[in-house]
Every structure is written in structure tokens, then in C-alpha cells.
Design a protein around this motif. Structure first.
Motif: not given
Length: 103
Positions: A64-77
């Protein structure tokens, strides 16, 4: 042990460490290094999200962190299945999955 044998062993150790510490795949598809599979899905709100299936919960987080690299690894579940939460980490068994959205 000879010097050439020690250099050969050291070279293998460095190569193994490099492979173990490498980055997870940041595009959809199978990632053998993290033992995950990620795909883009349409969530119930009509927006895109990322579904990640993994052998171990920690691997889902790394992907998830890798897939959201463009947002600095930030994601919501958005959803999770067979993922540990506080107090039940010892009861989680088998493959896990998570749906995330980069924030």
C-alpha cells in the motif's frame, strides 16, 4: 578460508540484503518480492481504489505504501479482511486483503 571464498560469501550476503530491502512494486499486478497482488477496483462510491491480497498483513502495508508513493505513502483503508487489529494479532491466520485509497 581463502580470501576469494570470503569475498564470494560477502558478495552473496550483500546481494541478498539488497533484494530483501528493495522497494515493493508500485504498479498493479503480482509482486513476488512482497508476495502480494494489487489491482485497481471501483469502490462503492464510484471512485477508484486499490485492492491488495497478501500472504502476510505486513506485506499488504508495504505494498500500500509503495502503491501510494505519489501521495508520500499516505493512504486510507476502505476495507480489510483477516488483518490484525489491537488485541487479536495472535488469532489472525492465513492470507489477508485490504482495499485502500491514496490520500
Amino acid at each position: 578460508m581463502s580470501r576469494s571464498t570470503l569475498r564470494w560469501i560477502l558478495g552473496l550476503a550483500v546481494a541478498g540484503l539488497t533484494a530483501a530491502c528493495g522497494d515493493a512494486k508500485s504498479t498493479p499486478g503480482n509482486d513476488p518480492m512482497t508476495r502480494t497482488d494489487a489491482k485497481i477496483v471501483t469502490w462503492s462510491d464510484g471512485k477508484q481504489a486499490i485492492q491488495i491480497n497478501c500472504s502476510m498483513p505486513g506485506d499488504c502495508q508495504n505494498r500500500a505504501i509503495a502503491m501510494c508513493r505519489q501521495s508520500h505513502g499516505n493512504y486510507s483503508v476502505l476495507a480489510m479482511d483477516n488483518m490484525p487489529t489491537r488485541g487479536d494479532a495472535s488469532t489472525v491466520r492465513g492470507p489477508a486483503s485490504v482495499v485502500v485509497r491514496c490520500t
